[in-house]
Design a protein around this motif. Structure first.
Motif, mmCIF file in Angstrom:
data_model
loop_
_atom_site.group_PDB
_atom_site.id
_atom_site.type_symbol
_atom_site.label_atom_id
_atom_site.label_comp_id
_atom_site.label_asym_id
_atom_site.label_seq_id
_atom_site.Cartn_x
_atom_site.Cartn_y
_atom_site.Cartn_z
ATOM 1 N N THR A 5 0.835 -1.192 0.000
ATOM 2 C CA THR A 5 0.000 0.000 0.000
ATOM 3 C C THR A 5 0.873 1.247 0.000
ATOM 4 O OG1 THR A 5 -0.100 0.182 2.408
ATOM 5 C CG2 THR A 5 -1.743 -1.235 1.347
ATOM 6 N N VAL A 6 0.223 2.370 -0.191
ATOM 7 C CA VAL A 6 0.924 3.653 -0.149
ATOM 8 C C VAL A 6 1.587 3.834 1.216
ATOM 9 C CG1 VAL A 6 0.563 6.148 -0.115
ATOM 10 C CG2 VAL A 6 -0.517 4.745 -1.888
ATOM 11 N N ALA A 7 0.903 3.419 2.280
ATOM 12 C CA ALA A 7 1.455 3.544 3.635
ATOM 13 C C ALA A 7 2.757 2.765 3.800
ATOM 14 C CB ALA A 7 0.432 3.080 4.666
ATOM 15 N N ASP A 8 2.880 1.647 3.077
ATOM 16 C CA ASP A 8 4.095 0.837 3.166
ATOM 17 C C ASP A 8 5.286 1.525 2.517
ATOM 18 O OD1 ASP A 8 2.718 -1.302 4.377
ATOM 19 O OD2 ASP A 8 2.103 -2.083 2.423
ATOM 20 N N LEU A 9 5.041 2.368 1.516
ATOM 21 C CA LEU A 9 6.119 2.908 0.690
ATOM 22 C C LEU A 9 6.379 4.393 0.889
ATOM 23 C CD1 LEU A 9 5.143 1.168 -2.675
ATOM 24 C CD2 LEU A 9 6.791 0.359 -0.984
ATOM 25 N N MET A 10 5.420 5.118 1.420
ATOM 26 C CA MET A 10 5.525 6.578 1.459
ATOM 27 C C MET A 10 6.622 7.065 2.402
ATOM 28 S SD MET A 10 2.205 7.675 3.739
ATOM 29 C CE MET A 10 2.154 7.428 5.535
ATOM 30 N N THR A 11 7.065 8.291 2.150
ATOM 31 C CA THR A 11 8.013 8.978 3.018
ATOM 32 C C THR A 11 7.221 9.845 3.974
ATOM 33 O OG1 THR A 11 9.688 9.048 1.275
ATOM 34 C CG2 THR A 11 9.923 10.630 3.071
ATOM 35 N N THR A 12 7.515 9.734 5.265
ATOM 36 C CA THR A 12 6.760 10.508 6.256
ATOM 37 C C THR A 12 7.493 11.776 6.678
ATOM 38 O OG1 THR A 12 7.699 9.120 8.013
ATOM 39 C CG2 THR A 12 5.545 8.494 7.148
ATOM 40 N N ASP A 13 8.803 11.814 6.436
ATOM 41 C CA ASP A 13 9.566 13.032 6.724
ATOM 42 C C ASP A 13 9.456 13.934 5.504
ATOM 43 O OD1 ASP A 13 11.282 14.960 7.646
ATOM 44 O OD2 ASP A 13 13.102 13.852 7.135
ATOM 45 N N VAL A 14 8.377 14.694 5.455
ATOM 46 C CA VAL A 14 8.019 15.435 4.238
ATOM 47 C C VAL A 14 8.352 16.915 4.378
ATOM 48 C CG1 VAL A 14 6.169 15.999 2.637
ATOM 49 C CG2 VAL A 14 6.124 13.829 3.885
ATOM 50 N N VAL A 15 9.091 17.438 3.403
ATOM 51 C CA VAL A 15 9.320 18.876 3.356
ATOM 52 C C VAL A 15 8.074 19.518 2.761
ATOM 53 C CG1 VAL A 15 10.485 18.654 1.114
ATOM 54 C CG2 VAL A 15 10.778 20.723 2.466
ATOM 55 N N ASN A 16 7.560 20.532 3.418
ATOM 56 C CA ASN A 16 6.383 21.238 2.924
ATOM 57 C C ASN A 16 6.473 22.692 3.356
ATOM 58 O OD1 ASN A 16 4.451 21.641 5.483
ATOM 59 N ND2 ASN A 16 5.447 19.631 5.655
ATOM 60 N N VAL A 17 5.639 23.505 2.755
ATOM 61 C CA VAL A 17 5.608 24.922 3.112
ATOM 62 C C VAL A 17 4.175 25.356 3.340
ATOM 63 C CG1 VAL A 17 7.738 25.571 1.936
ATOM 64 C CG2 VAL A 17 5.591 25.565 0.652
ATOM 65 N N ARG A 18 4.017 26.401 4.120
ATOM 66 C CA ARG A 18 2.700 26.988 4.320
ATOM 67 C C ARG A 18 2.326 27.813 3.093
ATOM 68 N NH1 ARG A 18 0.970 27.443 9.708
ATOM 69 N NH2 ARG A 18 1.649 25.558 10.822
ATOM 70 N N ALA A 105 -4.512 3.188 -0.162
ATOM 71 C CA ALA A 105 -4.527 2.885 -1.597
ATOM 72 C C ALA A 105 -3.352 1.972 -1.943
ATOM 73 C CB ALA A 105 -4.448 4.173 -2.409
ATOM 74 N N THR A 106 -3.510 1.181 -2.978
ATOM 75 C CA THR A 106 -2.441 0.264 -3.369
ATOM 76 C C THR A 106 -1.323 1.020 -4.084
ATOM 77 O OG1 THR A 106 -3.425 -0.207 -5.536
ATOM 78 C CG2 THR A 106 -4.101 -1.607 -3.668
ATOM 79 N N ALA A 107 -0.150 0.418 -4.057
ATOM 80 C CA ALA A 107 0.987 0.990 -4.784
ATOM 81 C C ALA A 107 0.683 1.049 -6.270
ATOM 82 C CB ALA A 107 2.238 0.163 -4.522
ATOM 83 N N ALA A 108 -0.078 0.069 -6.761
ATOM 84 C CA ALA A 108 -0.449 0.049 -8.182
ATOM 85 C C ALA A 108 -1.302 1.255 -8.539
ATOM 86 C CB ALA A 108 -1.200 -1.241 -8.509
ATOM 87 N N LYS A 109 -2.228 1.642 -7.664
ATOM 88 C CA LYS A 109 -3.062 2.814 -7.925
ATOM 89 C C LYS A 109 -2.208 4.077 -7.937
ATOM 90 C CE LYS A 109 -7.096 5.405 -6.353
ATOM 91 N NZ LYS A 109 -8.206 5.497 -5.356
ATOM 92 N N ALA A 110 -1.281 4.185 -6.996
ATOM 93 C CA ALA A 110 -0.392 5.346 -6.957
ATOM 94 C C ALA A 110 0.436 5.432 -8.232
ATOM 95 C CB ALA A 110 0.519 5.273 -5.736
ATOM 96 N N ALA A 111 0.942 4.293 -8.681
ATOM 97 C CA ALA A 111 1.739 4.264 -9.909
ATOM 98 C C ALA A 111 0.906 4.708 -11.103
ATOM 99 C CB ALA A 111 2.289 2.859 -10.135
ATOM 100 N N ALA A 112 -0.352 4.266 -11.156
ATOM 101 C CA ALA A 112 -1.232 4.628 -12.267
ATOM 102 C C ALA A 112 -1.496 6.128 -12.297
ATOM 103 C CB ALA A 112 -2.548 3.864 -12.157
ATOM 104 N N ILE A 113 -1.696 6.731 -11.132
ATOM 105 C CA ILE A 113 -1.948 8.175 -11.065
ATOM 106 C C ILE A 113 -0.706 8.948 -11.476
ATOM 107 C CG2 ILE A 113 -2.470 10.107 -9.526
ATOM 108 C CD1 ILE A 113 -4.179 8.185 -7.873
ATOM 109 N N LEU A 114 0.444 8.544 -10.954
ATOM 110 C CA LEU A 114 1.690 9.225 -11.296
ATOM 111 C C LEU A 114 1.955 9.168 -12.793
ATOM 112 C CD1 LEU A 114 3.931 7.954 -8.355
ATOM 113 C CD2 LEU A 114 3.196 10.310 -8.708
#
Length: 222
Positions: A5-18, A105-114
Motif C-alpha cells: 500500500t501507499v502507507a508501506d512505501l511513502m516517506t513521512t519526513d516530508v518537506v512542505n511549506v505553508r 490505496a495500493t501501490a499500483a493505484k499510486a503508480a497509475a496516477i503518477l
C-alpha cells in the motif's frame, strides 16, 4: 496475501511549506532538501496545493520581456502564467487543486496516477485531507529492487502455501531477473489463473511465466 500500500512505501519526513511562505523561502526549502517539489499546506495542515520548480519558472521567464519564448508562454497560459510570474508567496505560485492519495490505496493505484498525470510525487493525506506523507516515483520503483531469492521466498510462502494451500514441492518456482516461472500440475484450470494473479502482485515481480497444467477442467467431476 497483502499487496503493498501507499502507507508501506511513502516517506513521512516530508518537506512542505505553508501557503503564505515567501517566494524566496520556497526556493531555499527546495534547494536545502534537494527536492524538485513539495506540498503546500494551510494553517491546519490540509494540503491546498503543490509547488514545483516548474511553478517557479514563470517569474524568470516573465523577466525577459524581449524573449519570444516567454511571450508565447505568456499568451498560452494567460492568467495562470501571470499569477505565477507575479508570485510573492507559495499560494501565488502553487498548482491547485492538488492531486492526492490516501495511505490505504495500493501501490499500483499510486503508480497509475503518477503515470497518467505525468507527475513525480503524490501528497498522502488522511481522512481529513491533512498531510501525512508523500509517495514518489522513486518509492514505487524501489519495490523492484529485490533479489530473486526474496521474490521466490514470497511466492512459495504467500502464493503457494497461504494463497493456494499448496506445497512448494507441488509447484516449481524459479526466478530470474524478477521473472517468475511456475511449473507443475494443479488440480483445476481456474487455479492457474489465480496463481498467476497472486504471483504478479508480489513486490519486485517483473513478469510471470506460468507453465502449470491442470489435472481436469473446471466442469469435470471425479
Amino acid at each position: 496475501m497483502k499487496s503493498k500500500t501507499v502507507a508501506d512505501l511513502m516517506t513521512t519526513d516530508v518537506v512542505n511549506v505553508r501557503e503564505y511562505t515567501a517566494f524566496k523561502d520556497v526556493v531555499f526549502a527546495l534547494r536545502s532538501r534537494d527536492v524538485s517539489g513539495m506540498p503546500v499546506v494551510d494553517g491546519a495542515g490540509h494540503v491546498v496545493g503543490v509547488i514545483t520548480e516548474a511553478d517557479l519558472l514563470p517569474k524568470e521567464a516573465a523577466g525577459g520581456s524581449q524573449s519570444r519564448a516567454a511571450n508565447t508562454w505568456h499568451r498560452r497560459r494567460r492568467a495562470g502564467f501571470r499569477r505565477k510570474a507575479a508570485a510573492q508567496t507559495a499560494r501565488d505560485a502553487m498548482s491547485t487543486p492538488p492531486i492526492t492519495i490516501g495511505p490505504a490505496a495500493t501501490a499500483a493505484k499510486a503508480a497509475a496516477i503518477l503515470a497518467s498525470q505525468g507527475i513525480k510525487r503524490l501528497p498522502v493525506v488522511d481522512a481529513d485531507h491533512k498531510l501525512i506523507g508523500v509517495i514518489s516515483r522513486k518509492d514505487i520503483v524501489a519495490t523492484f529492487a529485490r533479489t530473486d531469492a526474496e521474490i521466490r521466498q514470497d511466492v512459495e510462502r504467500d502464493v503457494l502455501r497461504r494463497g493456494m494451500w499448496l506445497l512448494p514441492s507441488e509447484i516449481g518456482v524459479e526466478v530470474h531477473d524478477g521473472v517468475v516461472t511456475l511449473s507443475g500440475q494443479a488440480e483445476r484450470v481456474a487455479m492457474i489463473g489465480i496463481m498467476t494473479a497472486l504471483t504478479t502482485a508480489i513486490p519486485g515481480v517483473v513478469g510471470v511465466v506460468n507453465r502449470v497444467t491442470a489435472e481436469m477442467q473446471d466442469n469435470e467431476r471425479r
